[in-house]
Scaffold this active site. Sequence first.
Site, PDB file in Angstrom:
ATOM      1  N   ASP A 197      -2.804 -13.234  -0.611  1.00  2.51           N
ATOM      2  CA  ASP A 197      -3.398 -12.227   0.271  1.00  2.51           C
ATOM      3  C   ASP A 197      -4.133 -12.992   1.366  1.00  2.51           C
ATOM      4  O   ASP A 197      -5.343 -13.200   1.282  1.00  2.51           O
ATOM      5  CB  ASP A 197      -4.330 -11.287  -0.509  1.00  2.51           C
ATOM      6  CG  ASP A 197      -4.665 -10.034   0.300  1.00  2.51           C
ATOM      7  OD1 ASP A 197      -4.199  -9.926   1.452  1.00  2.51           O
ATOM      8  OD2 ASP A 197      -5.399  -9.165  -0.213  1.00  2.51           O
ATOM      9  N   GLU A 217      -8.390  -4.461  -8.823  1.00  2.11           N
ATOM     10  CA  GLU A 217      -8.670  -5.644  -7.989  1.00  2.11           C
ATOM     11  C   GLU A 217     -10.149  -5.619  -7.630  1.00  2.11           C
ATOM     12  O   GLU A 217     -10.598  -4.794  -6.832  1.00  2.11           O
ATOM     13  CB  GLU A 217      -7.810  -5.640  -6.722  1.00  2.11           C
ATOM     14  CG  GLU A 217      -8.110  -6.845  -5.830  1.00  2.11           C
ATOM     15  CD  GLU A 217      -7.229  -6.934  -4.587  1.00  2.11           C
ATOM     16  OE1 GLU A 217      -6.257  -6.164  -4.471  1.00  2.11           O
ATOM     17  OE2 GLU A 217      -7.522  -7.773  -3.725  1.00  2.11           O
ATOM     18  N   HIS A 237       0.882  -1.157   0.000  1.00  2.00           N
ATOM     19  CA  HIS A 237       0.000   0.000   0.000  1.00  2.00           C
ATOM     20  C   HIS A 237       0.922   1.210   0.000  1.00  2.00           C
ATOM     21  O   HIS A 237       2.056   1.128   0.505  1.00  2.00           O
ATOM     22  CB  HIS A 237      -0.884   0.019   1.252  1.00  2.00           C
ATOM     23  CG  HIS A 237      -1.879  -1.108   1.278  1.00  2.00           C
ATOM     24  ND1 HIS A 237      -2.032  -1.947   2.342  1.00  2.00           N
ATOM     25  CD2 HIS A 237      -2.752  -1.520   0.329  1.00  2.00           C
ATOM     26  CE1 HIS A 237      -2.971  -2.832   2.062  1.00  2.00           C
ATOM     27  NE2 HIS A 237      -3.419  -2.598   0.850  1.00  2.00           N
ATOM     28  N   ASP A 283       2.315   1.761   3.339  1.00  4.08           N
ATOM     29  CA  ASP A 283       3.251   0.737   3.834  1.00  4.08           C
ATOM     30  C   ASP A 283       4.669   1.181   3.477  1.00  4.08           C
ATOM     31  O   ASP A 283       5.612   0.982   4.236  1.00  4.08           O
ATOM     32  CB  ASP A 283       3.027  -0.624   3.149  1.00  4.08           C
ATOM     33  CG  ASP A 283       1.707  -1.282   3.518  1.00  4.08           C
ATOM     34  OD1 ASP A 283       1.298  -1.157   4.687  1.00  4.08           O
ATOM     35  OD2 ASP A 283       1.103  -1.915   2.633  1.00  4.08           O
ATOM     36  N   ASP A 321      -9.945 -14.187   3.803  1.00  2.00           N
ATOM     37  CA  ASP A 321      -8.514 -14.273   3.477  1.00  2.00           C
ATOM     38  C   ASP A 321      -7.868 -15.506   4.105  1.00  2.00           C
ATOM     39  O   ASP A 321      -6.791 -15.443   4.708  1.00  2.00           O
ATOM     40  CB  ASP A 321      -7.766 -13.000   3.925  1.00  2.00           C
ATOM     41  CG  ASP A 321      -8.173 -11.768   3.124  1.00  2.00           C
ATOM     42  OD1 ASP A 321      -8.641 -11.917   1.979  1.00  2.00           O
ATOM     43  OD2 ASP A 321      -8.026 -10.649   3.646  1.00  2.00           O
ATOM     44  N   GLU A 357      -8.580 -11.750  -6.910  1.00  2.00           N
ATOM     45  CA  GLU A 357      -8.426 -12.392  -5.596  1.00  2.00           C
ATOM     46  C   GLU A 357      -9.480 -13.488  -5.447  1.00  2.00           C
ATOM     47  O   GLU A 357     -10.680 -13.254  -5.627  1.00  2.00           O
ATOM     48  CB  GLU A 357      -8.562 -11.363  -4.473  1.00  2.00           C
ATOM     49  CG  GLU A 357      -8.577 -12.042  -3.102  1.00  2.00           C
ATOM     50  CD  GLU A 357      -8.315 -11.138  -1.931  1.00  2.00           C
ATOM     51  OE1 GLU A 357      -7.518 -10.192  -2.058  1.00  2.00           O
ATOM     52  OE2 GLU A 357      -8.908 -11.392  -0.868  1.00  2.00           O
TER      53      GLU A 357
HETATM   54  C1  XUL Z   1      -9.015  -6.224   0.468  1.00  5.19           C
HETATM   55  C2  XUL Z   1      -7.807  -6.627  -0.223  1.00  5.19           C
HETATM   56  C3  XUL Z   1      -6.671  -5.669  -0.145  1.00  5.19           C
HETATM   57  C4  XUL Z   1      -5.994  -5.461  -1.443  1.00  5.19           C
HETATM   58  C5  XUL Z   1      -4.868  -4.482  -1.431  1.00  5.19           C
HETATM   59  O1  XUL Z   1     -10.023  -7.130   0.446  1.00  5.19           O
HETATM   60  O2  XUL Z   1      -7.746  -7.684  -0.779  1.00  5.19           O
HETATM   61  O3  XUL Z   1      -5.737  -6.166   0.784  1.00  5.19           O
HETATM   62  O4  XUL Z   1      -5.475  -6.660  -1.898  1.00  5.19           O
HETATM   63  O5  XUL Z   1      -5.271  -3.222  -1.204  1.00  5.19           O
HETATM   64 MN    MN Z   2      -6.336  -8.586  -2.106  1.00  6.72          MN
END
Ligand code: XUL
Ligand code: MN
Length: 343
Positions: free
Chosen positions: A282, A173, A48, A51, A249, A209
């Site tokens: 992630d 994303e 990020h 970060d 996650d 994701e």
């Molecule tokens: C949120 C998510 C975030 C992004 C990066 O659901 O997946 O961690 O991957 O901003």
């Molecule tokens: Mn993510």
Amino acid sequence: MSMFRFSVGPWNVHSGADAFGPEVRSEIPFADKVKRFKEIGFDAVQFHDDDAVPDMNDLSDAQIRAKAKATRKILEDNGLVAEFVAPRLWMDRRTIDGGYTSNSAKEREFADWRSLRSIDIANELGCDKIVLWLAREGTLCYESKDAITSVRRILDAINKMLEYDKKIKVLIETKPNEPVDISFCPTMGHALALSAASVDPNRVGGLLESAHAMLAGLDPANEIAFALTFGKLWGVHLNDQNGLKFDQDKAFGVQNLRTAFNQVKVLVENNYGSKGEYVGLDVKAMRTQPQENSYRHLENSLKIAKMLEEKAKKFDYAFQKKCVETRDYEALEMYVLELLMKG
Ligand code: XUL
Ligand code: MN
């Protein structure tokens, strides 16, 4: 030997606070995390913006660049590189109701400022990818934003980034909900429509994701395949999810092993990574885990991904062809299950 290079974000090692309770593990300094990432077998770090440059809102553009340079040195000292930078637009009081799609022009301006600074940070870190997780670009109250205006505003923000830096690539994303109720960009199809409508479609792609696809009720392997079809899969966040609830996650493959296998299989079949793309994780440690297990979910996910890669490489395409010819899908399904369950 894996054909993939793997990446991870510093937020994947965290103190365990959730919406209902405080930290249960102590925060680990960034430099320590990075050292351990390398030891575990990662090749790159996802960032990020803050970060890489903590408290960036209080810094000048030049100070932001200087701090990003110092972060790059930590990476290089540990033999790692940066994969991408994602503007963290969801944390600030100014973007409570979204950044790009906020109804307030001042808040949209702040979101644009953070996005352009993320590009500066990416340049200093030596990477050319900006990830947009459009966290609050949606609604909690449907009637609070005009949907068409909002989609156009997301597009405008992307175009500003593309115009600011002629080499930067934008990866959307997708996620259907959380923290918003309804997102303006929930699936890979939406991301690719935005790409096509942008001022430079060749520089706008997607990051898929697994858990986000599942939250949309979709199959992550097919979302990956959809983006691959158009040469638009520039990042993945492999993880897992147990049904339709909050974004969990979970470690990759622990819940839906066959689905995890099919994600890896489609990546292997399409030589994902050959253009420098990373297999990103992630994943979050369960809140129940003690300090000494701060990295176990990463080690497990990496191990599972590599084991599934081996399984994918063993996949018997001749047998599959025979099953398809005779439409013996029961046999094909049993073959896949045996492939996964036998040592
Ligand atoms: C949120 C998510 C975030 C992004 C990066 O659901 O997946 O961690 O991957 O901003
Ligand atoms: Mn993510």
